[in-house]
Design a protein around this motif. Structure first.
Motif, short mmCIF file in Angstrom:
data_model
loop_
_atom_site.label_atom_id
_atom_site.label_comp_id
_atom_site.label_asym_id
_atom_site.label_seq_id
_atom_site.Cartn_x
_atom_site.Cartn_y
_atom_site.Cartn_z
N ASN A 17 -28.20 48.59 -22.32
CA ASN A 17 -29.30 48.64 -21.56
C ASN A 17 -30.49 47.42 -21.83
OD1 ASN A 17 -31.87 49.59 -23.17
ND2 ASN A 17 -30.08 50.96 -23.96
N PHE A 18 -31.19 47.20 -20.70
CA PHE A 18 -32.20 46.41 -20.77
C PHE A 18 -33.72 46.74 -20.17
CE2 PHE A 18 -30.26 45.06 -16.92
CZ PHE A 18 -31.20 44.31 -16.33
N GLU A 19 -34.56 45.99 -20.56
CA GLU A 19 -35.87 46.31 -20.02
C GLU A 19 -36.37 44.94 -19.71
OE1 GLU A 19 -40.43 48.10 -20.64
OE2 GLU A 19 -38.82 49.04 -21.59
N PHE A 28 -37.64 31.38 -12.12
CA PHE A 28 -37.58 32.85 -12.62
C PHE A 28 -38.12 32.82 -13.90
CE2 PHE A 28 -34.76 36.11 -14.42
CZ PHE A 28 -34.85 37.09 -13.30
N LEU A 29 -39.18 33.80 -14.40
CA LEU A 29 -39.74 33.85 -15.78
C LEU A 29 -39.57 35.30 -16.03
CD1 LEU A 29 -42.93 32.12 -14.50
CD2 LEU A 29 -41.04 31.08 -15.42
N THR A 30 -38.81 35.32 -17.33
CA THR A 30 -38.43 37.00 -17.67
C THR A 30 -38.57 37.18 -19.22
OG1 THR A 30 -37.15 37.03 -15.88
CG2 THR A 30 -37.06 38.77 -17.46
N ASN A 31 -39.09 38.06 -19.71
CA ASN A 31 -38.77 38.28 -20.98
C ASN A 31 -37.99 39.90 -21.09
OD1 ASN A 31 -40.01 36.56 -22.02
ND2 ASN A 31 -42.23 37.87 -22.32
N SER A 32 -36.99 39.67 -21.57
CA SER A 32 -35.89 40.84 -21.52
C SER A 32 -35.14 41.23 -22.77
CB SER A 32 -34.66 40.29 -20.70
OG SER A 32 -33.59 41.28 -20.67
N GLN A 33 -35.38 42.49 -23.13
CA GLN A 33 -35.05 43.16 -24.36
C GLN A 33 -34.25 44.27 -24.19
OE1 GLN A 33 -38.41 44.20 -26.69
NE2 GLN A 33 -39.17 45.45 -25.24
N GLY A 34 -33.25 44.57 -25.18
CA GLY A 34 -32.45 45.70 -24.71
C GLY A 34 -31.21 45.74 -25.69
N ARG A 35 -29.99 46.44 -25.35
CA ARG A 35 -28.80 46.49 -26.25
C ARG A 35 -27.70 46.19 -25.37
NH1 ARG A 35 -27.88 48.26 -31.17
NH2 ARG A 35 -25.87 49.22 -31.76
N ALA A 36 -26.72 45.39 -26.01
CA ALA A 36 -25.62 44.98 -25.25
C ALA A 36 -24.54 44.51 -26.04
CB ALA A 36 -25.64 43.41 -24.45
N ASN A 37 -23.36 45.22 -25.91
CA ASN A 37 -22.24 45.12 -26.77
C ASN A 37 -22.43 45.77 -28.17
OD1 ASN A 37 -20.23 44.25 -24.88
ND2 ASN A 37 -20.72 42.08 -25.28
N GLY A 38 -23.40 46.50 -28.28
CA GLY A 38 -23.72 47.20 -29.48
C GLY A 38 -24.73 46.52 -30.49
N ARG A 39 -25.30 45.36 -29.76
CA ARG A 39 -26.37 44.54 -30.46
C ARG A 39 -27.50 44.70 -29.57
NH1 ARG A 39 -22.95 39.24 -32.62
NH2 ARG A 39 -21.57 40.37 -33.90
N THR A 58 -29.10 32.16 -14.64
CA THR A 58 -29.09 32.63 -16.01
C THR A 58 -28.20 33.87 -15.92
OG1 THR A 58 -30.24 33.30 -17.89
CG2 THR A 58 -31.34 34.10 -15.72
N GLU A 59 -27.43 34.14 -17.27
CA GLU A 59 -26.88 35.31 -17.38
C GLU A 59 -27.68 36.18 -18.68
OE1 GLU A 59 -22.89 34.42 -18.15
OE2 GLU A 59 -22.34 35.14 -16.49
N ARG A 60 -28.60 35.57 -18.89
CA ARG A 60 -29.27 36.31 -19.94
C ARG A 60 -30.19 37.40 -19.87
NH1 ARG A 60 -32.27 32.06 -22.97
NH2 ARG A 60 -32.51 33.54 -24.90
N VAL A 61 -30.42 37.86 -18.65
CA VAL A 61 -31.41 38.91 -18.48
C VAL A 61 -30.73 40.20 -19.19
CG1 VAL A 61 -32.14 40.67 -16.82
CG2 VAL A 61 -32.15 37.95 -16.49
N ASP A 62 -29.40 40.44 -18.90
CA ASP A 62 -28.73 41.67 -19.63
C ASP A 62 -27.80 41.26 -21.05
OD1 ASP A 62 -26.60 40.08 -18.62
OD2 ASP A 62 -25.90 41.44 -16.92
N ASN A 63 -27.97 39.81 -21.15
CA ASN A 63 -27.29 39.17 -22.31
C ASN A 63 -25.89 39.62 -22.69
OD1 ASN A 63 -28.44 37.80 -24.74
ND2 ASN A 63 -27.44 39.65 -26.06
N LEU A 64 -25.09 39.56 -21.41
CA LEU A 64 -23.87 39.57 -21.09
C LEU A 64 -23.48 38.34 -20.57
CD1 LEU A 64 -23.23 43.42 -20.16
CD2 LEU A 64 -23.00 42.36 -22.65
#
Length: 515
Positions: free
Chosen positions: A83-85, A122-133, A171-177
């Motif tokens: 997930n991510f926020e 596009f200005l974003t601070n994204s945090q969460g869990r992806a691929n168990g990390r 970017t692809e880093r919003v969901d970190n995948l």
């Protein structure tokens, strides 16, 4: 945000060029964790907001500066626990294409579709869990967007907008995948918005009749006059004269007569017509003027004056200088002169003598067209004569003796006359009033068989004539060769007439001394 920008731009007109908008929006995501595009089944509804500053460019285009912010949450559909926020901000510049540009739809049509495109950050601070990390990413990347919207025009200044836009952030880093299909950036967002736009500016209404200058067909209406929707004064009798100017507001009349009738049809109301039963001229209070000189037939002492001639109060032609020659026949209307000289001053006998004797004092370098300084006083005196007689022009005619070839003599005579003219131009004589020409050896005044006769034939003559009359030299001698003809004549060393070869040794003087 984009929809708000579009809406603000759409609300604008040439009268209200700057607009501010506020809007609420809903983001939707598509990426490696899944997608909720066009799906709002989530129980928690996250909304954001933004604002826009826009500027009207033309009926077809607007430009806008857009800003939007929202917190967005997403749980993976692909891998449980991912997930991510993200706290998402977008700042863009967009160019809007309006379809209500007067060509497809009217500018003030209630429903106004439009398209917009542009780009920004596009200005974003994204945090969460992806691929168990767990992850935390701070993203500052460019983006592009495209938008479609509908505007609902509520008034000249206020509008409601509904829009949908897609934002493609690099970017692809919003969901970190990572590792999206075909190795392309994959994080994208849909933005659905609704907003209200207020356009600022004052409607231009110079005559303050409540109708904008852009729509006002009668922009000079006086203050307080009742007008119709086009801004024109009311006219209840329909005669084309507004009621506030109509002297006969209840009866149709002529616009030229402030709405009143004219029974003889001459453009003068019956009340003001001194000749109400005979058509005449308005400027003559309805009375006729046969010769059209501005004086009624009753008062005209010269009733047959030619058309277009200015007359005095009695209808007779003007004579400004009082010489008895009417101005329209007077070649010199501001200087008195006899009718025999077309109303111009006659040349004094003393002046004629100065002109006739001037030729004696015009001298040139040997065989050249270069004036000798001894000629200058005479030419200055001739320039003074030209100033004394402003209604006259001057002819300068050059002549030679018969020595040398005809072609060479013709060219030399022209060049000498032209040299005298050039000097007089330097003495402020107007170029239009002085003309030079050459006759070569064709117009002798004495016998070329003697040295005295040859000297008399080598001359430059000066003649005055009324401007507009035939050239005096041409009257005396006929037409002279033109400049083009002279230029067409081959140049060269003068050819002197020679004695037979057997007598050549007997020549006493060289040819160069013959001019």
């Amino acid at each position: 945000m984009l929809s708000m920008a579009a809406s603000s731009a759409q609300a604008q007109t040439a009268d209200r060029k700057t607009a501010l908008s506020g809007n609420v929006g809903l983001l939707q995501y598509r990426g490696n964790m899944g997608t909720d595009f066009w799906d709002r089944s989530e129980p928690d509804l996250e909304v954001g907001g933004g604002g826009t500053l826009s500027r009207y460019l033309s009926p077809t285009f607007d430009v806008a500066l857009l800003g939007y912010y929202q917190t967005y949450k997403f749980s993976s559909e692909v891998r449980a626990g991912d997930n991510f926020e993200a706290r998402v901000g977008m700042v863009d510049v967009g160019l809007k294409l309006k379809l209500n540009n007067g060509k497809i739809l009217k500018e003030d049509f209630f429903i106004q579709p439009y398209l917009m495109g542009g780009g920004g950050m596009f200005l974003t601070n994204s945090q969460g869990r992806a691929n168990g990390r767990n992850f935390f990413n701070q993203i500052r990347r460019p983006e592009v967007f495209a938008l479609a919207g509908l505007r609902f025009r509520l008034s000249d200044a206020i509008s409601l907008d509904l829009t949908t836009s897609q934002h493609y952030a690099f970017t692809e880093r919003v969901d970190n995948l990572y590792g999206s299909p075909n190795d392309k950036l994959y994080d994208r967002f849909l933005l659905h918005q609704a907003g209200v736009t207020v356009a600022f500016g004052k409607m231009k209404d110079e005559d303050k009749d409540g109708v904008s200058d852009k729509k006002d067909k009668c922009p000079g209406t006086p203050a307080g006059v009742a007008v119709d929707p086009t801004g024109c004064p009311l006219d209840k009798d329909g005669d084309g004269v507004p009621d506030y100017q109509d002297k006969c507001p209840d009866v149709k009349g002529l616009a030229a007569l402030q709405g009143c009738p004219d029974r003889d049809g001459d453009g003068v109301t019956d009340l003001d017509d001194k000749c109400p039963d005979v058509a005449g001229k308005a400027e003559l209070q309805g009375c006729p003027d046969t010769d059209n000189d501005g004086v009624t037939d009753l008062d005209d002492k010269c009733p047959t004056t030619p058309a277009g001639v200015k007359v005095d109060a009695t209808g007779c032609p003007l004579d400004r200088d009082g010489d008895g020659v009417p101005d329209y026949q007077d070649r010199c209307p501001d200087r008195a002169g006899p009718a025999s000289n077309k109303g111009c001053p006659e040349i004094k006998a003393e002046t004629k003598k100065r002109l006739s004797e001037a030729t004696k004092f015009i001298n040139f370098e040997f065989n050249k067209a270069v004036l000798l300084p001894s000629s200058y006083p005479t030419l200055k005196d001739l320039a003074a004569i030209m100033a004394e007689y402003p209604d006259y022009s001057m002819s300068i005619a050059g002549h030679t003796d018969s020595k040398g070839s005809d072609d060479y003599n013709l060219r030399l005579s022209y060049d000498r006359a032209a040299s005298a003219r050039t000097y007089m131009l330097s003495q402020s004589v107007p170029a239009a009033r002085i003309e030079s020409r050459g006759y070569g050896e064709t117009k002798p005044v004495a016998d070329n068989a003697t040295a005295k006769g040859q000297a008399m034939n080598r001359r430059v003559e000066f003649d005055l004539y009324l401007t507009g009359d035939p050239n005096s030299a041409e009257v005396k001698y006929g037409a002279a060769p033109t400049i083009a003809e002279l230029k067409a004549t081959p140049a060269g060393v003068p050819t002197v007439k020679k004695a037979p070869a057997k007598k050549a040794p007997a020549r006493k003087a060289p040819v160069r001394k013959r001019k």
